[in-house]
Design a protein around this motif. Structure first.
Motif, PDB file in Angstrom:
ATOM      1  N   ALA A 442      10.924  25.247  80.126  1.00 14.99           N
ATOM      2  CA  ALA A 442       9.465  25.118  80.226  1.00 14.99           C
ATOM      3  C   ALA A 442       8.773  26.243  79.467  1.00 14.99           C
ATOM      4  O   ALA A 442       7.743  26.037  78.822  1.00 14.99           O
ATOM      5  CB  ALA A 442       9.036  25.125  81.692  1.00 14.99           C
ATOM      6  N   ARG A 443       9.341  27.454  79.523  1.00 14.55           N
ATOM      7  CA  ARG A 443       8.760  28.574  78.771  1.00 14.55           C
ATOM      8  C   ARG A 443       8.908  28.351  77.263  1.00 14.55           C
ATOM      9  O   ARG A 443       8.023  28.702  76.483  1.00 14.55           O
ATOM     10  CB  ARG A 443       9.419  29.890  79.184  1.00 14.55           C
ATOM     11  N   LEU A 444      10.037  27.764  76.862  1.00 16.81           N
ATOM     12  CA  LEU A 444      10.260  27.547  75.437  1.00 16.81           C
ATOM     13  C   LEU A 444       9.309  26.503  74.858  1.00 16.81           C
ATOM     14  O   LEU A 444       9.089  26.472  73.648  1.00 16.81           O
ATOM     15  CB  LEU A 444      11.714  27.116  75.184  1.00 16.81           C
ATOM     16  N   GLU A 445       8.773  25.641  75.721  1.00 13.76           N
ATOM     17  CA  GLU A 445       7.795  24.667  75.239  1.00 13.76           C
ATOM     18  C   GLU A 445       6.558  25.360  74.668  1.00 13.76           C
ATOM     19  O   GLU A 445       5.857  24.798  73.830  1.00 13.76           O
ATOM     20  CB  GLU A 445       7.386  23.717  76.366  1.00 13.76           C
ATOM     21  N   LYS A 446       6.297  26.577  75.117  1.00 15.01           N
ATOM     22  CA  LYS A 446       5.147  27.343  74.634  1.00 15.01           C
ATOM     23  C   LYS A 446       5.487  28.198  73.422  1.00 15.01           C
ATOM     24  O   LYS A 446       4.609  28.780  72.803  1.00 15.01           O
ATOM     25  CB  LYS A 446       4.622  28.264  75.744  1.00 15.01           C
ATOM     26  N   ASP A 447       6.797  28.296  73.119  1.00 10.13           N
ATOM     27  CA  ASP A 447       7.250  29.174  72.045  1.00 10.13           C
ATOM     28  C   ASP A 447       7.201  28.421  70.720  1.00 10.13           C
ATOM     29  O   ASP A 447       7.859  27.391  70.557  1.00 10.13           O
ATOM     30  CB  ASP A 447       8.687  29.636  72.327  1.00 10.13           C
ATOM     31  N   PRO A 448       6.414  28.887  69.738  1.00 12.21           N
ATOM     32  CA  PRO A 448       6.296  28.171  68.465  1.00 12.21           C
ATOM     33  C   PRO A 448       7.584  28.159  67.657  1.00 12.21           C
ATOM     34  O   PRO A 448       7.677  27.433  66.660  1.00 12.21           O
ATOM     35  CB  PRO A 448       5.195  28.952  67.733  1.00 12.21           C
ATOM     36  N   ASN A 449       8.588  28.937  68.077  1.00 11.21           N
ATOM     37  CA  ASN A 449       9.857  28.941  67.358  1.00 11.21           C
ATOM     38  C   ASN A 449      10.706  27.715  67.673  1.00 11.21           C
ATOM     39  O   ASN A 449      11.715  27.468  67.011  1.00 11.21           O
ATOM     40  CB  ASN A 449      10.654  30.203  67.701  1.00 11.21           C
ATOM     41  N   PHE A 450      10.328  26.971  68.714  1.00 16.38           N
ATOM     42  CA  PHE A 450      11.103  25.817  69.127  1.00 16.38           C
ATOM     43  C   PHE A 450      10.177  24.627  69.370  1.00 16.38           C
ATOM     44  O   PHE A 450       9.011  24.799  69.706  1.00 16.38           O
ATOM     45  CB  PHE A 450      11.865  26.091  70.431  1.00 16.38           C
ATOM     46  N   VAL A 451      10.731  23.421  69.211  1.00 20.01           N
ATOM     47  CA  VAL A 451      10.095  22.210  69.718  1.00 20.01           C
ATOM     48  C   VAL A 451      11.081  21.589  70.697  1.00 20.01           C
ATOM     49  O   VAL A 451      12.175  21.162  70.309  1.00 20.01           O
ATOM     50  CB  VAL A 451       9.768  21.200  68.595  1.00 20.01           C
ATOM     51  N   VAL A 452      10.735  21.590  71.976  1.00 17.35           N
ATOM     52  CA  VAL A 452      11.612  21.050  73.007  1.00 17.35           C
ATOM     53  C   VAL A 452      11.465  19.536  73.008  1.00 17.35           C
ATOM     54  O   VAL A 452      10.402  19.006  73.315  1.00 17.35           O
ATOM     55  CB  VAL A 452      11.268  21.637  74.388  1.00 17.35           C
ATOM     56  N   VAL A 453      12.543  18.842  72.643  1.00 18.22           N
ATOM     57  CA  VAL A 453      12.525  17.380  72.565  1.00 18.22           C
ATOM     58  C   VAL A 453      12.732  16.761  73.939  1.00 18.22           C
ATOM     59  O   VAL A 453      12.086  15.781  74.305  1.00 18.22           O
ATOM     60  CB  VAL A 453      13.591  16.876  71.571  1.00 18.22           C
ATOM     61  N   SER A 454      13.658  17.320  74.715  1.00 19.69           N
ATOM     62  CA  SER A 454      13.927  16.793  76.051  1.00 19.69           C
ATOM     63  C   SER A 454      12.680  16.956  76.917  1.00 19.69           C
ATOM     64  O   SER A 454      12.066  18.020  76.954  1.00 19.69           O
ATOM     65  CB  SER A 454      15.105  17.537  76.686  1.00 19.69           C
ATOM     66  N   THR A 455      12.323  15.895  77.604  1.00 16.25           N
ATOM     67  CA  THR A 455      11.092  15.927  78.393  1.00 16.25           C
ATOM     68  C   THR A 455      11.316  15.576  79.856  1.00 16.25           C
ATOM     69  O   THR A 455      10.490  15.908  80.703  1.00 16.25           O
ATOM     70  CB  THR A 455      10.062  14.937  77.825  1.00 16.25           C
ATOM     71  N   GLU A 456      12.418  14.884  80.144  1.00 13.99           N
ATOM     72  CA  GLU A 456      12.639  14.409  81.513  1.00 13.99           C
ATOM     73  C   GLU A 456      13.298  15.504  82.349  1.00 13.99           C
ATOM     74  O   GLU A 456      14.460  15.413  82.723  1.00 13.99           O
ATOM     75  CB  GLU A 456      13.504  13.138  81.491  1.00 13.99           C
ATOM     76  N   PHE A 457      12.559  16.559  82.611  1.00 12.72           N
ATOM     77  CA  PHE A 457      13.070  17.623  83.469  1.00 12.72           C
ATOM     78  C   PHE A 457      11.902  18.237  84.230  1.00 12.72           C
ATOM     79  O   PHE A 457      10.759  18.198  83.773  1.00 12.72           O
ATOM     80  CB  PHE A 457      13.791  18.701  82.640  1.00 12.72           C
ATOM     81  N   PRO A 458      12.179  18.798  85.413  1.00  8.64           N
ATOM     82  CA  PRO A 458      11.092  19.436  86.175  1.00  8.64           C
ATOM     83  C   PRO A 458      10.628  20.691  85.442  1.00  8.64           C
ATOM     84  O   PRO A 458      11.423  21.584  85.167  1.00  8.64           O
ATOM     85  CB  PRO A 458      11.766  19.801  87.513  1.00  8.64           C
ATOM     86  N   HIS A 459       9.363  20.771  85.119  1.00  7.53           N
ATOM     87  CA  HIS A 459       8.876  21.953  84.420  1.00  7.53           C
ATOM     88  C   HIS A 459       7.432  22.239  84.800  1.00  7.53           C
ATOM     89  O   HIS A 459       6.816  21.510  85.557  1.00  7.53           O
ATOM     90  CB  HIS A 459       9.009  21.804  82.901  1.00  7.53           C
ATOM     91  N   GLU A 460       6.949  23.303  84.237  1.00  9.71           N
ATOM     92  CA  GLU A 460       5.635  23.816  84.615  1.00  9.71           C
ATOM     93  C   GLU A 460       4.546  22.763  84.434  1.00  9.71           C
ATOM     94  O   GLU A 460       4.539  21.997  83.474  1.00  9.71           O
ATOM     95  CB  GLU A 460       5.303  25.040  83.748  1.00  9.71           C
ATOM     96  N   GLU A 461       3.658  22.744  85.366  1.00  7.93           N
ATOM     97  CA  GLU A 461       2.563  21.782  85.303  1.00  7.93           C
ATOM     98  C   GLU A 461       1.578  22.162  84.196  1.00  7.93           C
ATOM     99  O   GLU A 461       1.407  23.325  83.863  1.00  7.93           O
ATOM    100  CB  GLU A 461       1.814  21.755  86.640  1.00  7.93           C
ATOM    101  N   PHE A 462       0.957  21.131  83.640  1.00  2.60           N
ATOM    102  CA  PHE A 462      -0.118  21.368  82.688  1.00  2.60           C
ATOM    103  C   PHE A 462      -1.388  21.754  83.455  1.00  2.60           C
ATOM    104  O   PHE A 462      -1.338  22.010  84.647  1.00  2.60           O
ATOM    105  CB  PHE A 462      -0.349  20.116  81.840  1.00  2.60           C
ATOM    106  N   ARG A 463      -2.500  21.766  82.774  1.00  2.00           N
ATOM    107  CA  ARG A 463      -3.765  22.113  83.414  1.00  2.00           C
ATOM    108  C   ARG A 463      -4.715  20.918  83.362  1.00  2.00           C
ATOM    109  O   ARG A 463      -5.723  20.949  82.648  1.00  2.00           O
ATOM    110  CB  ARG A 463      -4.390  23.329  82.719  1.00  2.00           C
ATOM    111  N   PRO A 464      -4.361  19.852  84.066  1.00  2.00           N
ATOM    112  CA  PRO A 464      -5.204  18.653  84.017  1.00  2.00           C
ATOM    113  C   PRO A 464      -6.611  18.892  84.544  1.00  2.00           C
ATOM    114  O   PRO A 464      -7.547  18.179  84.181  1.00  2.00           O
ATOM    115  CB  PRO A 464      -4.436  17.646  84.885  1.00  2.00           C
ATOM    116  N   GLN A 465      -6.743  19.914  85.415  1.00  2.00           N
ATOM    117  CA  GLN A 465      -8.080  20.200  85.954  1.00  2.00           C
ATOM    118  C   GLN A 465      -9.027  20.714  84.878  1.00  2.00           C
ATOM    119  O   GLN A 465     -10.245  20.780  85.078  1.00  2.00           O
ATOM    120  CB  GLN A 465      -7.980  21.223  87.100  1.00  2.00           C
ATOM    121  N   LYS A 466      -8.480  21.070  83.716  1.00  2.00           N
ATOM    122  CA  LYS A 466      -9.303  21.585  82.620  1.00  2.00           C
ATOM    123  C   LYS A 466      -9.613  20.529  81.565  1.00  2.00           C
ATOM    124  O   LYS A 466     -10.195  20.843  80.522  1.00  2.00           O
ATOM    125  CB  LYS A 466      -8.585  22.770  81.948  1.00  2.00           C
TER     126      LYS A 466
END
Length: 656
Positions: A442-466
């Motif tokens: 989930a932290r690596l999803e924010k890192d511009p050095n990587f693009v995390v392709v796998s998506t079906e895993f429990p990870h940090e919530e987005f900010r839908p309230q924004k």
């Protein structure tokens, strides 16, 4: 510094050395044919720039900075070079960093990151599945058109990176092979960049280049800047062409890769990685006896030889897993418990060799290595990553990033642990098969050095309230662009700043959203365009070109410029091609009595015609996850290249 020189030495193959000699000979000959010393030096620098870009002796941004510095040094070395003054006014050398184009690109990247943070893209994936179901001919148009719209308001590389996990999620849920979806998505992301004047770097840069060219034109020939939607009819026609192309001919031109042969509903599972990459790794737990021969050895002493990866350890009550926990110099200790990722036969050989106690099931790490906490994942190295050219060993990947690489997929081939993959310099588009904790991923999803392709895993919530705030500031930026005369950069920065002030993004996330490689590439090349224009080089090349095509119909001349731009963008960055060719196009137009602004626009649009080989950053990004090879791009891209030229030229003649 020693490593930089070593990297350069490694890239200097016999081919690059021979090419360098040919470029030097060509430069020496052309220098004798030019009408002035200043033009001779600019031509030599142009050839040097093209050589650096084509053979990638250094990274493209480093090459651009090098050219900018050389132009700056020409002021100091002018007497030695036979010049009265430098090729570029040193007081204007860094104007590119404050240019309207560069600031606009920074703002667009931040706005795009803000929209992503609200979870908009996840909702987009859900809507696409609801509308398209599992029918490929329905899903491809929906995905492609959506990406085309998104990339018309943000950088196409950013749009593709943003949508890569979405396509992966759609593939996983629909059962459609990702290889059948990624190429249409990538091509339409590139095409979508032509829909508005902020969709691609060349179009953002164009108005600045026109302003520079105006300084050398008479008052009656001054060019007006293009509005945001002046190119929209052309871009929409190109996007529609791309969609129809894949709907009609997709079954013939889309490649059949390993992904084509499996059911992707298991994406992210062990079966998926075994089917796609041939990796049948599992998680095992072993204990070292007190008198084990491994004691006092390092992890690095055995991992490659026995084709295993150690991802967790426990000594006493201390459990180590994730970033900072383990590295290759970690010592084995008696009674140490290890969590190991390996093929069953390799684990058995390792355990037998050192008389290790193998648990029948995971006990000690039952929580830390459970499917809810960790697992296998796919990660792509994007073009702008700082890891390109570095190996996993160079960056201490397991220790620094907390990911244990067990496979490296490149150019259709998967290398595994035991083949020294951790010593191989990474390339853009590489797909890494890794074991990681989900929190790390989930932290690596924010890192511009990587693009995390796998998506079906429990990870940090987005900010839908924004999401409302993100929509408000995106709308404000768009309204300022459409309905005011304020500079594009100020309008877009208003939206970007709003994303930060409203809490949609933190400031550090805004900084991370910016591809600084792109920023330095663009800003550093602007002085080269100034030198080409002010030295008279553009006018001289235009005169030579007119001698060849000057008597031909205007459509032939304009199409020749488009073909030239297409060729340049295949061997160098589209920004570099635009900077080099816009002054040339303006001078050719003036020579034949055509509208110079339209010829310049022809260049800026044609530099998006990059489908034949994976040199465009979008194509490099999707190559690994889609399992594509260069012949796959040639097969699908050759027809797309021809269609692009026909449609763009036809639309330009109809509109302008």
């Amino acid at each position: 510094m020693a490593k930089v020189w070593q990297d350069i030495a490694d890239k200097l193959s016999m081919k690059t050395i021979i090419a360098a000699l040919l470029f030097m000979i060509a430069g020496a000959y052309i220098a004798t044919q030019t009408p002035s010393i200043a033009i001779s030096w600019v031509v030599i620098i142009l050839l040097f720039t093209i050589y650096l870009f084509v053979f990638e002796i250094v990274d493209v941004d480093v090459a651009a900075i090098l050219i900018m510095v050389l132009l700056g040094l020409s002021t100091l070395l002018a007497p030695v070079m036979g010049l009265e003054e430098g090729l570029v006014d040193s007081s204007k050398l860094f104007n590119g960093f404050s240019s309207n184009a560069v600031m606009s690109i920074i703002a667009v990247m931040i706005i795009g990151a803000g929209l992503d943070k609200t979870g908009v893209m996840g909702k987009v994936a859900t809507l696409i599945l609801q509308a398209g179901g599992t029918n490929e001919k329905r899903i491809i148009p929906i995905i492609s058109s959506t990406v085309g719209v998104i990339s018309s308001f943000m950088q196409n590389v950013g749009a593709a990176a943003l949508f890569l996990p979405v396509v992966s999620r759609i593939s996983a849920r629909s059962g459609l092979p990702i290889s059948r979806l990624l190429m249409p998505m990538g091509f339409c992301a590139i095409l979508g960049g032509t829909v508005t004047m902020v969709g691609s770097s060349p179009l953002i840069l164009l108005n600045d280049l026109l302003e520079t060219s105006n300084q050398t034109l008479s008052p009656d020939k001054q060019m007006e800047a293009f509005g945001l939607f002046d190119v929209t009819p052309i871009g929409l026609a190109l996007v529609l062409t791309g969609i129809l192309y894949f709907v009609i001919a997709g079954r013939y031109v889309l490649p059949v890769t390993k992904q084509e042969k499996i059911d992707n509903s298991g994406h992210g599972t062990q079966q998926y990685f075994e089917d796609v990459y041939g990796i049948n790794y599992n998680i095992f737990e072993v204990v070292l006896p007190p008198d084990c021969n491994l004691v006092n050895q390092h992890l690095d002493d055995v991992e490659t030889d026995y084709r295993i990866r150690i991802v967790a350890s426990k000594v006493g009550n201390q459990v180590k897993i994730g970033p900072g926990a383990l590295d290759r110099e970690t010592d084995f200790e008696g009674n140490m418990v290890l969590g190991i990722v390996a093929a069953p036969e390799d684990l058995d050989a390792f355990a037998e060799k050192y008389n290790l106690w193998k648990h029948k099931e995971i006990k000690v790490f039952s929580e830390a290595l459970s499917a809810a906490k960790s697992g296998m994942a796919e990660i792509v190295i994007p073009p702008g990553s700082t890891l390109v050219g570095k190996s996993a060993r160079d960056v201490w990947m397991r220790k620094v990033y907390g990911i244990a690489m067990v496979g490296l997929h490149r150019a259709g081939k998967t290398l595994r642990e035991g083949e020294d993959i951790r010593s191989m310099p990474l390339q853009s588009g590489d797909t890494l098969v890794v074991h990681s904790t989900w929190s790390t991923l989930a932290r690596l999803e924010k890192d511009p050095n990587f693009v995390v392709v796998s998506t079906e895993f429990p990870h940090e919530e987005f900010r839908p309230q924004k999401i409302i705030w993100a929509g408000i500031f995106f709308s404000i930026a768009l309204a300022l662009v459409l309905f005011s005369d304020i500079r594009l950069s100020i309008a877009l920065l208003t939206g970007a700043l709003g994303m930060v002030l409203s809490g949609v993004l933190r400031m550090d996330e805004a900084y991370q959203a910016v591809s600084w490689k792109t920023v330095f590439l663009l800003a550093s090349l602007i002085p080269l365009g100034m030198a080409v224009e002010s030295s008279g080089t553009a006018a001289w090349i235009a005169q030579l070109t007119l001698q060849v095509v000057g008597d031909m119909p205007p459509i032939v001349i304009q199409t020749s410029i488009a073909i030239l731009a297409t060729f340049f963008t295949l061997v160098m960055s589209n920004v570099g091609a635009t900077v080099l060719l816009v002054p040339l196009a303006v001078n050719i137009a003036n020579g034949v009595g055509a509208d110079p602004a339209i010829y310049a626009l022809t260049v800026a649009i044609a530099t998006s015609n990059s489908f034949l080989i994976p040199t465009h950053q979008v194509n490099a990004l999707i190559m690994g996850p889609g399992g594509y090879r260069v012949p796959d791009f040639i097969k699908a891209g050759s027809v797309m290249t021809i269609l692009f030229l026909i449609v763009s030229m036809t639309m330009m003649w109809l509109i302008f």
